[in-house]
Write a protein that holds these residues in place. Structure first.
Motif, PDB file in Angstrom:
ATOM      1  N   ALA A   1      43.445  32.065  52.368  1.00  0.00           N
ATOM      2  CA  ALA A   1      43.769  32.483  53.734  1.00  0.00           C
ATOM      3  C   ALA A   1      42.845  33.583  54.242  1.00  0.00           C
ATOM      4  O   ALA A   1      42.971  34.010  55.395  1.00  0.00           O
ATOM      5  CB  ALA A   1      45.222  32.957  53.808  1.00  0.00           C
ATOM      6  N   GLY A   2      41.949  34.055  53.394  1.00  0.00           N
ATOM      7  CA  GLY A   2      41.028  35.115  53.806  1.00  0.00           C
ATOM      8  C   GLY A   2      41.632  36.496  53.748  1.00  0.00           C
ATOM      9  O   GLY A   2      41.085  37.449  54.312  1.00  0.00           O
ATOM     10  N   ALA A   3      42.761  36.631  53.048  1.00  0.00           N
ATOM     11  CA  ALA A   3      43.406  37.941  52.945  1.00  0.00           C
ATOM     12  C   ALA A   3      42.749  38.823  51.902  1.00  0.00           C
ATOM     13  O   ALA A   3      42.895  40.044  51.921  1.00  0.00           O
ATOM     14  CB  ALA A   3      44.888  37.769  52.609  1.00  0.00           C
ATOM     15  N   LEU A   4      42.017  38.212  50.963  1.00  0.00           N
ATOM     16  CA  LEU A   4      41.360  38.946  49.891  1.00  0.00           C
ATOM     17  C   LEU A   4      39.875  38.621  49.876  1.00  0.00           C
ATOM     18  O   LEU A   4      39.489  37.459  49.990  1.00  0.00           O
ATOM     19  CB  LEU A   4      41.950  38.559  48.533  1.00  0.00           C
ATOM     20  N   ASP A   5      39.063  39.652  49.721  1.00  0.00           N
ATOM     21  CA  ASP A   5      37.641  39.464  49.444  1.00  0.00           C
ATOM     22  C   ASP A   5      37.417  39.655  47.950  1.00  0.00           C
ATOM     23  O   ASP A   5      38.182  40.367  47.284  1.00  0.00           O
ATOM     24  CB  ASP A   5      36.794  40.493  50.203  1.00  0.00           C
TER      25      ASP A   5
ATOM     26  N   ALA B   1      59.886  27.488  25.910  1.00  0.00           N
ATOM     27  CA  ALA B   1      58.638  27.930  26.530  1.00  0.00           C
ATOM     28  C   ALA B   1      58.911  29.056  27.521  1.00  0.00           C
ATOM     29  O   ALA B   1      60.053  29.495  27.706  1.00  0.00           O
ATOM     30  CB  ALA B   1      57.980  26.750  27.238  1.00  0.00           C
ATOM     31  N   SER B   2      57.873  29.525  28.177  1.00  0.00           N
ATOM     32  CA  SER B   2      58.041  30.534  29.229  1.00  0.00           C
ATOM     33  C   SER B   2      56.864  30.496  30.180  1.00  0.00           C
ATOM     34  O   SER B   2      55.762  30.090  29.805  1.00  0.00           O
ATOM     35  CB  SER B   2      58.172  31.945  28.630  1.00  0.00           C
ATOM     36  N   PHE B   3      57.127  30.893  31.396  1.00  0.00           N
ATOM     37  CA  PHE B   3      56.057  31.200  32.326  1.00  0.00           C
ATOM     38  C   PHE B   3      55.543  32.592  31.995  1.00  0.00           C
ATOM     39  O   PHE B   3      56.310  33.481  31.596  1.00  0.00           O
ATOM     40  CB  PHE B   3      56.566  31.198  33.770  1.00  0.00           C
ATOM     41  N   SER B   4      54.256  32.801  32.163  1.00  0.00           N
ATOM     42  CA  SER B   4      53.682  34.139  32.005  1.00  0.00           C
ATOM     43  C   SER B   4      52.929  34.490  33.276  1.00  0.00           C
ATOM     44  O   SER B   4      52.629  33.620  34.092  1.00  0.00           O
ATOM     45  CB  SER B   4      52.735  34.193  30.803  1.00  0.00           C
ATOM     46  N   GLY B   5      52.635  35.746  33.418  1.00  0.00           N
ATOM     47  CA  GLY B   5      51.902  36.157  34.608  1.00  0.00           C
ATOM     48  C   GLY B   5      51.602  37.634  34.596  1.00  0.00           C
ATOM     49  O   GLY B   5      51.956  38.362  33.665  1.00  0.00           O
ATOM     50  N   CYS B   6      50.934  38.060  35.636  1.00  0.00           N
ATOM     51  CA  CYS B   6      50.502  39.451  35.769  1.00  0.00           C
ATOM     52  C   CYS B   6      50.833  39.957  37.162  1.00  0.00           C
ATOM     53  O   CYS B   6      50.972  39.182  38.110  1.00  0.00           O
ATOM     54  CB  CYS B   6      48.995  39.564  35.557  1.00  0.00           C
ATOM     55  N   LYS B   7      50.932  41.256  37.251  1.00  0.00           N
ATOM     56  CA  LYS B   7      50.958  41.893  38.560  1.00  0.00           C
ATOM     57  C   LYS B   7      49.528  42.334  38.881  1.00  0.00           C
ATOM     58  O   LYS B   7      48.799  42.811  38.004  1.00  0.00           O
ATOM     59  CB  LYS B   7      51.894  43.095  38.569  1.00  0.00           C
ATOM     60  N   LEU B   8      49.154  42.155  40.120  1.00  0.00           N
ATOM     61  CA  LEU B   8      47.797  42.470  40.551  1.00  0.00           C
ATOM     62  C   LEU B   8      47.841  43.452  41.716  1.00  0.00           C
ATOM     63  O   LEU B   8      48.853  43.586  42.397  1.00  0.00           O
ATOM     64  CB  LEU B   8      47.079  41.191  40.992  1.00  0.00           C
ATOM     65  N   VAL B   9      46.707  44.118  41.951  1.00  0.00           N
ATOM     66  CA  VAL B   9      46.546  44.988  43.121  1.00  0.00           C
ATOM     67  C   VAL B   9      45.424  44.422  43.982  1.00  0.00           C
ATOM     68  O   VAL B   9      44.298  44.228  43.496  1.00  0.00           O
ATOM     69  CB  VAL B   9      46.220  46.443  42.724  1.00  0.00           C
ATOM     70  N   GLY B  10      45.733  44.143  45.233  1.00  0.00           N
ATOM     71  CA  GLY B  10      44.753  43.565  46.138  1.00  0.00           C
ATOM     72  C   GLY B  10      44.375  44.504  47.258  1.00  0.00           C
ATOM     73  O   GLY B  10      45.110  45.449  47.589  1.00  0.00           O
ATOM     74  N   VAL B  11      43.222  44.244  47.856  1.00  0.00           N
ATOM     75  CA  VAL B  11      42.741  44.989  49.018  1.00  0.00           C
ATOM     76  C   VAL B  11      42.688  44.027  50.201  1.00  0.00           C
ATOM     77  O   VAL B  11      42.048  42.966  50.120  1.00  0.00           O
ATOM     78  CB  VAL B  11      41.343  45.591  48.765  1.00  0.00           C
TER      79      VAL B  11
END
Length: 406
Positions: free
Chosen positions: A105-109, A291-301
């Motif tokens: 969507a162009g929200a992140l570079d 099983a399990s889903f895994s994931g991370c938290k991220l920081v975006g600009v």
């Protein structure tokens, strides 16, 4: 004669200019004023304020900051951001399954120094923050998964290897093993290691799903296994909040949750607090590892930030090794930074150890928005014992139709 007078006047003007007749230079301006808005989870607000204060102190000589911190759920951040990109925050925390949609969507570079971030972060976290090998966000945590909490006063390390045994002990003690079947996120536990599949199509929006399949382990096998679990007097279908209530009041001796409850579980159970990978469960006449889903938290600009350089600096600061260590100390969240993750404090955390043990049986959460409601509807029916009496295959087909809808 007129020419001589004119030259004389020009000479005088030049002399006056040389002697300081010009305007004095303007005094140097003070530090610029920088306004930034940050979104983070409501439960992280106190921690974020501490991090923002240290950021302002670090760069106090370069800018005067006006930083506004607002609570915003990481799980629904994408929808809030895309509602109005230009009016959105400069910096925001979000769950990694949203990175593809935000980038499209162009929200992140792409972030400005990807190699430095890659070299400092766990490889799984880098993968979670990337789209086709392009890094779009700063990895913040690598702990967005689930595992088993158990009370050692009732259950041994051997007991918790098998869900059948956990349910038996819970039933005989008049207590419960709990799991949230109203959340499709947790329901993946039963399908993930069966050979039945779910995931994103190449369009990044729609899903493929074979959970109604009839292979070696069929969808009906899984549904029947879930009905058997639900029928046990040792089982209760409860939300994460209700799990914690049961831990505190003594009615729950085991349950599936994540690191965000580690501190509360430790406080409630004390030295009896235990954590382990998810158990196996009986399905199709055999034992299947949950099983399990895994994931991370991220920081975006935000790509539309009016202060892109300062926003990038702030995002990098929030996700720095030092502040990931602080996040673990304050909130018990597992670092995505390699050095922080390798620290003695993190390695000695029972919850993090359980998450790492479960990681062998987990996969990154990569599903489109149509996944959640149909799966929750199906699993809720199983938790109630299939009150409609409808064919299990028909219910599985209906679920898959909803999950794969265009």
């Amino acid at each position: 004669m007129k020419t001589i007078r004119l030259l004389f006047l020009l000479f005088l003007l030049t002399a006056l200019t040389a002697c300081g007749g010009s305007e004095p230079p303007a005094p140097p301006e003070g530090p610029e004023t920088v306004s930034l808005t940050v979104w983070g989870a409501e439960e992280d607000q106190e921690l974020l304020q501490e991090i923002l204060t240290s950021f302002q102190a670090r760069y106090a000589e370069e800018a005067n900051f006006q930083i506004t911190c607002q609570p915003q759920s990481e799980s629904s951040c994408k929808d809030a951001i895309l509602g109005d990109l230009e009016a959105g925050p400069d910096v925001f925390a979000f769950a990694d399954d949203q990175v593809s949609a935000l980038a499209a969507a162009g929200a992140l570079d792409p972030i400005p120094d990807p190699e430095a971030v890659r070299s400092a972060s766990l490889s799984a976290a880098v993968e979670a923050a990337s789209v086709e090998n392009t890094l779009y966000a700063y990895p913040l945590t690598a702990d967005n998964g689930y595992f088993l909490y158990y009370n050692k006063a009732y259950l041994t390390e051997e007991d918790v290897q098998s869900l059948d045994r956990i349910l038996s002990v819970a039933a005989s003690s008049g207590r419960k093993f709990v799991m949230d079947w109203t959340s499709a996120w947790y329901v993946y536990a039963f399908f993930g290691n069966t050979g039945l599949e779910v995931g994103l199509n190449p369009d990044g929006l729609t899903n493929y799903c074979t959970w109604n399949g009839t292979g070696t382990v069929s969808g009906v096998d899984v549904a029947q296994a879930m009905l058997s679990i639900a029928a046990s007097p040792g089982f209760a279908n409860r939300t994460d909040t209700e799990f914690l209530e049961g831990v505190r009041n003594g009615t729950v001796i085991a349950g599936v949750s994540g690191v965000w409850n580690a501190v509360a579980v430790q406080e409630a159970w004390g030295e009896n607090a235990g954590a382990a990978k998810l158990p196996t469960y009986t399905c199709g006449g055999g034992q299947i590892q949950m099983a399990s889903f895994s994931g991370c938290k991220l920081v975006g600009v935000n790509a539309y930030s009016k202060e892109p350089e300062w926003a990038a600096r702030l995002a990098e600061w929030i996700a720095s090794e030092e502040n990931q260590r602080l996040r673990f100390a304050r909130r018990g969240q597992g670092p995505a930074n390699s050095a922080a993750a390798a620290s003695e404090e993190v390695q000695n955390s029972p919850a993090i150890a359980a998450l790492l043990a479960q990681s062998e049986f987990s996969q990154l959460q990569r599903v489109g928005g149509k996944f959640w409601d149909p799966v929750a509807e199906f699993a809720s029916s199983m938790a109630r014992g299939n009150p409609s009496g409808a064919s299990l295959q028909a219910q599985l087909d209906h679920m898959v139709e909803g999950v794969t809808a265009r």
